[in-house]
Design a protein around this motif. Structure first.
Motif, PDB file in Angstrom:
ATOM      1  N   ALA A 174       1.839  15.206  -5.627  1.00 33.41           N
ATOM      2  CA  ALA A 174       3.009  14.376  -5.981  1.00 33.41           C
ATOM      3  C   ALA A 174       2.516  12.996  -5.833  1.00 33.41           C
ATOM      4  CB  ALA A 174       4.192  14.753  -5.032  1.00 33.41           C
ATOM      5  N   SER A 175       3.001  12.183  -6.935  1.00 32.14           N
ATOM      6  CA  SER A 175       2.818  10.727  -6.925  1.00 32.14           C
ATOM      7  C   SER A 175       3.881  10.113  -6.169  1.00 32.14           C
ATOM      8  CB  SER A 175       2.607  10.233  -8.394  1.00 32.14           C
ATOM      9  OG  SER A 175       1.543  11.040  -8.966  1.00 32.14           O
ATOM     10  N   ALA A 176       4.907  10.698  -5.782  1.00 26.73           N
ATOM     11  CA  ALA A 176       6.046  10.047  -5.099  1.00 26.73           C
ATOM     12  C   ALA A 176       7.168  11.009  -4.839  1.00 26.73           C
ATOM     13  CB  ALA A 176       7.085   9.240  -6.308  1.00 26.73           C
TER      14      ALA A 176
ATOM     15  N   VAL B  99       4.823   9.168   4.871  1.00 23.02           N
ATOM     16  CA  VAL B  99       4.354   9.399   3.556  1.00 23.02           C
ATOM     17  C   VAL B  99       2.970   8.575   3.164  1.00 23.02           C
ATOM     18  CG1 VAL B  99       4.740   9.560   1.104  1.00 23.02           C
ATOM     19  CG2 VAL B  99       6.347  10.171   2.484  1.00 23.02           C
ATOM     20  N   PRO B 100       1.908   8.942   3.107  1.00 16.10           N
ATOM     21  CA  PRO B 100       0.590   8.074   3.080  1.00 16.10           C
ATOM     22  C   PRO B 100       0.626   7.216   1.520  1.00 16.10           C
ATOM     23  CG  PRO B 100      -0.156  10.266   2.700  1.00 16.10           C
ATOM     24  CD  PRO B 100       1.433  10.385   2.995  1.00 16.10           C
ATOM     25  N   PRO B 101       0.250   5.870   1.649  1.00 14.01           N
ATOM     26  CA  PRO B 101       0.256   5.383   0.330  1.00 14.01           C
ATOM     27  C   PRO B 101      -1.270   6.011  -0.258  1.00 14.01           C
ATOM     28  CG  PRO B 101      -0.075   3.836   2.081  1.00 14.01           C
ATOM     29  CD  PRO B 101       0.235   4.996   2.677  1.00 14.01           C
ATOM     30  N   PRO B 102      -1.135   6.119  -1.741  1.00 12.79           N
ATOM     31  CA  PRO B 102      -0.326   5.528  -2.551  1.00 12.79           C
ATOM     32  C   PRO B 102       0.887   6.115  -3.047  1.00 12.79           C
ATOM     33  CG  PRO B 102      -1.924   6.307  -3.794  1.00 12.79           C
ATOM     34  CD  PRO B 102      -2.299   6.578  -2.356  1.00 12.79           C
ATOM     35  N   VAL B 103       1.163   7.172  -2.382  1.00 12.82           N
ATOM     36  CA  VAL B 103       2.479   8.125  -2.822  1.00 12.82           C
ATOM     37  C   VAL B 103       3.408   7.220  -2.536  1.00 12.82           C
ATOM     38  CG1 VAL B 103       3.646  10.014  -2.392  1.00 12.82           C
ATOM     39  CG2 VAL B 103       1.167  10.233  -2.154  1.00 12.82           C
ATOM     40  N   ALA B 104       4.478   7.082  -3.576  1.00  9.47           N
ATOM     41  CA  ALA B 104       5.724   6.364  -3.345  1.00  9.47           C
ATOM     42  C   ALA B 104       6.598   6.936  -2.773  1.00  9.47           C
ATOM     43  CB  ALA B 104       6.137   5.771  -4.794  1.00  9.47           C
ATOM     44  N   THR B 105       7.954   6.220  -2.213  1.00  6.88           N
ATOM     45  CA  THR B 105       8.916   6.813  -1.301  1.00  6.88           C
ATOM     46  C   THR B 105      10.218   6.286  -2.230  1.00  6.88           C
ATOM     47  OG1 THR B 105       8.797   5.281   0.102  1.00  6.88           O
ATOM     48  CG2 THR B 105       7.904   7.735   0.851  1.00  6.88           C
ATOM     49  N   PHE B 106      10.905   7.039  -2.936  1.00  5.83           N
ATOM     50  CA  PHE B 106      12.100   6.452  -3.412  1.00  5.83           C
ATOM     51  C   PHE B 106      13.412   6.922  -2.872  1.00  5.83           C
ATOM     52  CE2 PHE B 106       9.274   6.314  -6.756  1.00  5.83           C
ATOM     53  CZ  PHE B 106       9.737   6.045  -7.925  1.00  5.83           C
ATOM     54  N   LEU B 107      14.158   5.925  -2.331  1.00  7.55           N
ATOM     55  CA  LEU B 107      15.517   6.091  -1.788  1.00  7.55           C
ATOM     56  C   LEU B 107      16.615   6.094  -3.055  1.00  7.55           C
ATOM     57  CD1 LEU B 107      17.899   5.728   0.272  1.00  7.55           C
ATOM     58  CD2 LEU B 107      17.637   3.463  -0.037  1.00  7.55           C
ATOM     59  N   LEU B 108      17.197   7.117  -3.062  1.00  6.42           N
ATOM     60  CA  LEU B 108      18.028   7.485  -3.897  1.00  6.42           C
ATOM     61  C   LEU B 108      19.667   6.932  -3.509  1.00  6.42           C
ATOM     62  CD1 LEU B 108      16.086   9.407  -4.989  1.00  6.42           C
ATOM     63  CD2 LEU B 108      17.719  10.896  -6.024  1.00  6.42           C
TER      64      LEU B 108
END
Length: 218
Positions: free
Chosen positions: A28-30, A56-65
């Protein structure tokens, strides 16, 4: 924006550090972390989001919904979660994006558009220069159905949005291993966003997850 043959993958509705690690290990990228919502799957407390995000390690992005609709409310929600991006799942109460940029410097802003008909393309066009990306989903702001529906919308409208927008487009709604290649060929999105399509009984299913990512990259 030009079509993407091998889009990035965002695994949404992540509910634990273990699920986040599974998603990252699968490619997964994010990952998406769902805050308080009027309904839908994957909702977890903000404190849990804040505990998952730094793992969650970079460069994987974390999104707050977030279902907050004001700049103040969205910024306050972000400060409780500390992700790398904010996904605004409802229609904001006015043109709040410039204020959000001031309140959240360096945080990526992703606006959800619930694709319900041709007017959604106009809504997408109005966001050029205001956010960093668009996410096309299958809910309805009017009925407070803000994501995780497991339903597919009209991908021809999504393709039109992608063709006419300079912004990266994430495609969500009803995606699963069996239709992900069709989605890519039809829409050509920058990224795919999946929740229920890689879960069994609410839990992240490693077999479905690997199948989805394999099909997306084929």
């Amino acid at each position: 924006m030009d079509p993407v043959r091998r889009p990035r993958i965002k695994i949404c509705c992540i509910m634990s550090i273990d699920e986040a690690r599974l998603a990252v290990a699968a490619g997964a990228s994010a990952v998406g972390l769902v805050g308080p919502m009027p309904g839908g799957p994957g909702v977890i407390p903000d404190a849990v989001i804040a505990s998952i995000a730094p793992e969650v390690p970079p460069p994987v992005a974390t999104f707050l919904l977030t279902s907050e609709r004001t700049a103040e409310g969205i910024a306050a929600h972000y400060r409780r979660a500390r992700t790398t991006a904010v996904q605004i799942v409802d229609r904001p109460s006015g043109d709040i994006y410039a204020e959000l940029r001031e309140r959240l410097p360096g945080v990526k802003l992703v606006q959800v558009i619930h694709v319900t008909g041709p007017a959604s393309a106009d809504e997408a066009a109005s966001l050029t220069g205001k956010v960093d990306a668009l996410l096309l989903d299958s809910g309805s702001a009017e009925s407070a159905e803000l994501g995780g529906t497991g339903r597919r919308h009209d991908w021809t409208i999504s393709r039109l949005i992608r063709e006419n927008s300079p912004l990266p487009v994430f495609l969500a709604g009803g995606l699963r291993p069996g239709n992900v290649r069709e989605a890519i060929d039809t829409v050509g999105p920058f990224a795919l966003d999946v929740c229920s399509g890689v879960r069994t009984n609410g839990r992240l299913d490693t077999v479905k997850l690997k199948a989805f990512i394999t099909e997306a990259g084929s």
